[in-house]
Design an enzyme around this catalytic site. Structure first.
Site, PDB file in Angstrom:
ATOM      1  N   SER A  23      39.824  28.518  36.861  1.00 10.35           N
ATOM      2  CA  SER A  23      38.441  28.039  36.859  1.00 10.35           C
ATOM      3  C   SER A  23      38.258  26.725  36.096  1.00 10.35           C
ATOM      4  O   SER A  23      38.858  25.724  36.451  1.00 10.35           O
ATOM      5  CB  SER A  23      37.565  29.152  36.288  1.00 10.35           C
ATOM      6  OG  SER A  23      36.218  28.803  36.317  1.00 10.35           O
TER       7      SER A  23
ATOM      8  N   GLU B 202      24.262  33.308  34.964  1.00 11.23           N
ATOM      9  CA  GLU B 202      24.610  32.948  33.604  1.00 11.23           C
ATOM     10  C   GLU B 202      24.059  31.538  33.396  1.00 11.23           C
ATOM     11  O   GLU B 202      23.966  30.759  34.355  1.00 11.23           O
ATOM     12  CB  GLU B 202      26.125  32.941  33.417  1.00 11.23           C
ATOM     13  CG  GLU B 202      26.730  34.326  33.505  1.00 11.23           C
ATOM     14  CD  GLU B 202      28.185  34.357  33.056  1.00 11.23           C
ATOM     15  OE1 GLU B 202      28.474  35.069  32.100  1.00 11.23           O
ATOM     16  OE2 GLU B 202      29.015  33.665  33.666  1.00 11.23           O
TER      17      GLU B 202
ATOM     18  N   ARG C 217      32.427  32.000  19.821  1.00 10.78           N
ATOM     19  CA  ARG C 217      31.365  31.103  20.298  1.00 10.78           C
ATOM     20  C   ARG C 217      30.104  31.288  19.465  1.00 10.78           C
ATOM     21  O   ARG C 217      29.727  32.412  19.145  1.00 10.78           O
ATOM     22  CB  ARG C 217      31.028  31.389  21.753  1.00 10.78           C
ATOM     23  CG  ARG C 217      32.112  31.027  22.707  1.00 10.78           C
ATOM     24  CD  ARG C 217      31.586  30.966  24.136  1.00 10.78           C
ATOM     25  NE  ARG C 217      32.681  31.048  25.097  1.00 10.78           N
ATOM     26  CZ  ARG C 217      33.496  30.037  25.392  1.00 10.78           C
ATOM     27  NH1 ARG C 217      33.334  28.868  24.817  1.00 10.78           N
ATOM     28  NH2 ARG C 217      34.474  30.192  26.270  1.00 10.78           N
TER      29      ARG C 217
HETATM   30  C1  LIG Z   1      29.259  30.996  27.142  1.00  9.56           C
HETATM   31  C2  LIG Z   1      29.955  30.952  28.440  1.00  9.56           C
HETATM   32  O1  LIG Z   1      29.629  30.101  29.281  1.00  9.56           O
HETATM   33  N1  LIG Z   1      30.919  31.871  28.651  1.00  9.56           N
HETATM   34  C3  LIG Z   1      31.685  31.936  29.900  1.00  9.56           C
HETATM   35  C4  LIG Z   1      33.148  32.161  29.631  1.00  9.56           C
HETATM   36  O2  LIG Z   1      33.295  33.399  28.985  1.00  9.56           O
HETATM   37  P1  LIG Z   1      33.645  33.574  27.431  1.00  9.56           P
HETATM   38  O3  LIG Z   1      33.897  35.058  27.284  1.00  9.56           O
HETATM   39  O4  LIG Z   1      32.442  33.104  26.698  1.00  9.56           O
HETATM   40  O5  LIG Z   1      34.819  32.723  27.155  1.00  9.56           O
HETATM   41  O6  LIG Z   1      33.851  32.212  30.875  1.00  9.56           O
HETATM   42  C5  LIG Z   1      33.453  33.302  31.705  1.00  9.56           C
HETATM   43  C6  LIG Z   1      34.321  33.278  32.929  1.00  9.56           C
HETATM   44  O7  LIG Z   1      34.162  32.104  33.673  1.00  9.56           O
HETATM   45  C7  LIG Z   1      31.968  33.194  32.026  1.00  9.56           C
HETATM   46  O8  LIG Z   1      31.581  34.313  32.772  1.00  9.56           O
HETATM   47  C8  LIG Z   1      31.168  33.096  30.739  1.00  9.56           C
HETATM   48  O9  LIG Z   1      29.815  32.895  30.997  1.00  9.56           O
HETATM   49 MG   LIG Z   2      34.787  29.453  37.765  1.00  7.44          MG
END
Ligand SMILES: CC(=O)N[C@H]1[C@@H](OP(=O)(O)O)O[C@H](CO)[C@@H](O)[C@@H]1O
Ligand SMILES: [Mg+2]
Length: 546
Positions: free
Chosen positions: A66, A372, A509
């Protein structure tokens, strides 16, 4: 059965696991430097084959990382209806990925036994990959895993993540959801888009124009492939198409959202709509710059608001009594939640981060819009809702206004990829809505004003020391952290802040919002310091932003 296991033994030797390496199936599958993933891919081929035997359906495996840098890669499993694989199997994925070479067969047999899998059942696996240089050999490793266990596979090659989800759903619904080809995907979405835009009166060429930042990834390739199907109803200027720039580098949806600035490599004219995809095209973010050169971001929350406003109006016009809800995470801007609840009066739910949680919550409503803040989202229509819409659209006795609304709803259902968030599908829906409502990007932006906000990352020695509750809005460990955050939040107006361990990166985060950007920045910094001090920060102390 014995023969299969012998084959697995033999083949797995060609995809050896580096001893001691431990990985976790996280928020969006496995994700790390590509050099550490060959064995994981082979094993996910094995697991997908077992999952297919268990569900007696086709399973998907997508090779992508991604929005991560080009050097990384990853893998996600897709369940029969195109949804993310179920949590129990995420656990199996982690067990299989981490089994040392000599324990692999035992780990595999363990899954077979626990799930009581009939090994003589046939298996089908669809495989797709993004444009990373490592994706070709890694997706071959997946295919090797499938064939080692005697499964059949179909290699879709370069596709976006949502395209692969779509193929899996089409296949398992015997074509009811659409035709399981990339061509079929374009046809379904573009036909619906063209039907929708017929309801837009006097749309000028200027209004039909959209600037797209393809993040130098798969989305760029695919949007270009789709263009001829759009019959000039949308004029796309594509930048960051992968011909020279590096994947996700200084561009793409994640960069734009987190940095709150335009990507490099695109031409932006004042007031013009622009959007960015991420590296596997399952996210989209809109933005524009005004006549003073000021940058304006329209994120997942703004998208959810636009879509739910449109749907709500159509439901009223159609006289359909269907319950509509918006699902968000803690990262949703406070202004969006307030607008949705107080002004629009729709139900709002908050879930943990990660699409699987939002998707699950959205399934509980007639119409569930989930996004999101980072731009990953879609709309789910229950079976009953789809039937009601169809009945109304096809009933000859329906009066004109209701019928028009029902037809619009029907085409809206068809332009949406209900299996997962999809940059291309979301883009078509947004473009259609703006055209039908003859709305400019500025008017869309003005629906509500975002609270200034800031996202930061803090490095700690073990991010698992942070445990959260209440859809990740409160920390329950380490001791004293939540109290510290509460104390800091009190210092600012309209403030909110929370912290959580990332599921995709080795960081904690930090999110903060407040009445002014300066307050949001200061609060985010102070909370970062609290995390650093109370949760085992490593490296230098977080520095203030100003
Ligand atoms: C704050 C943020 O944008 N977090 C993202 C990110 O996850 P984290 O668990 O925060 O690393 O990557 C995920 C997968 O793409 C997405 O679902 C999510 O929203
Ligand atoms: Mg993606």
């Amino acid at each position: 059965m014995m023969a299969e296991f012998q084959e697995v033994s033999k083949q797995s030797g060609l995809h050896p696991k580096p001893a001691g390496l431990v990985l976790q199936y996280g928020t969006a599958g496995f994700r790390t430097n590509a050099k550490d993933l060959d064995h994981v891919m082979f094993r996910m081929g094995l697991l997908a084959t077992l999952r297919s035997k268990k569900t007696k359906a086709t399973i998907g495996v997508m090779v992508t990382a991604s929005h991560n840098p080009e050097e990384d890669n990853g893998v996600k499993l897709v369940d029969p209806m195109g949804e993310m694989v179920t949590p129990t199997w995420e656990g199996y994925a982690t067990q299989l990925a981490n089994a040392e070479q000599e324990d692999l067969l035992t780990a595999l047999k363990d899954v077979i036994e626990k799930e009581d899998i009939n090994m003589s059942q046939e298996a089908n696996v669809f495989v797709g990959k993004d444009t990373r240089s490592s994706s070709a050999s890694l997706s071959q490793a997946v295919l090797d895993g499938v064939s080692a266990l005697g499964g059949k596979s179909k290699d879709y090659g370069l596709v976006t993540t949502p395209q692969l989800h779509y193929m899996v759903c089409c296949q398992n619904t015997q074509g009811k959801y659409g035709e399981a080809t990339v061509e079929g995907y374009y046809k379904k979405l573009c036909q619906a888009f063209i039907q929708l835009t017929k309801n837009a009166s006097n749309c000028t060429d200027d209004q039909k124009h959209l600037t797209v930042d393809g993040a130098n990834g798969i989305g760029a390739l695919k949007v270009r492939e789709m263009e001829s199907h759009l019959k000039k109803e949308l004029h796309i200027s594509l930048f960051n198409d992968g011909s020279k720039g590096k994947l996700n580098h200084q561009c793409g949806a994640d960069f734009v959202k987190v940095q709150q600035k335009a990507p490099t490599g695109i031409e932006m004219n004042p007031g013009e709509r622009c959007c960015s995809y991420d590296g596997d095209a399952d996210r989209i973010i809109y933005y524009y710059s005004d006549s003073k050169g000021q940058f304006h971001l329209l994120d997942g929350d703004k998208i959810a608001t636009l879509i739910s406003t449109f749907l709500k109006e159509l439901l009223t016009q159609a006289g359909l009594d269907l319950q509509i809800a918006v699902v968000q995470t803690a990262y949703a801007n406070g202004s969006s939640t307030r607008y949705l609840e107080d002004t629009m009066k729709v139900i709002v739910r908050c879930t943990k981060t990660g699409v699987k949680h939002l998707h699950h919550a959205a399934q509980e409503f007639d119409i569930g819009v989930y996004f999101e803040a980072n731009g990953h989202g879609t709309v789910l229509f229950s079976k009953a809702a789809q039937e009601k819409i169809q009945q109304l659209a096809e009933n000859t006795g329906t009066d004109d206004e209701r019928k028009r609304a029902a037809l619009l709803l029907q085409n809206t259902v068809n332009v949406i990829n209900q299996t997962v968030g999809d940059a291309i599908s979301d883009m078509l829906l947004i473009e259609a809505i703006l055209a039908i409502k003859s709305m400019t990007v500025q008017q869309w932006d003005a629906i509500y004003s975002d609270l200034p906000n800031r996202q930061l990352k803090v490095k700690v020695s073990d991010r698992r020391v942070i445990d959260t509750t209440d859809a990740e809005r409160r920390a329950v460990s380490p001791d004293g952290l939540q109290e510290a955050i509460d104390g800091l939040v009190k210092k600012y107006r309209q403030a909110r802040s929370f912290v959580r361990p990332s599921g995709t990166e080795d960081v904690v985060r930090v999110y903060a919002e407040a009445e002014t950007q300066e307050s949001a920045d200061d609060l985010a910094h102070e909370v970062s310091l609290a995390v650093y001090r109370l949760a085992g920060g490593v490296g230098g102390e977080p520095k203030p932003l100003h």
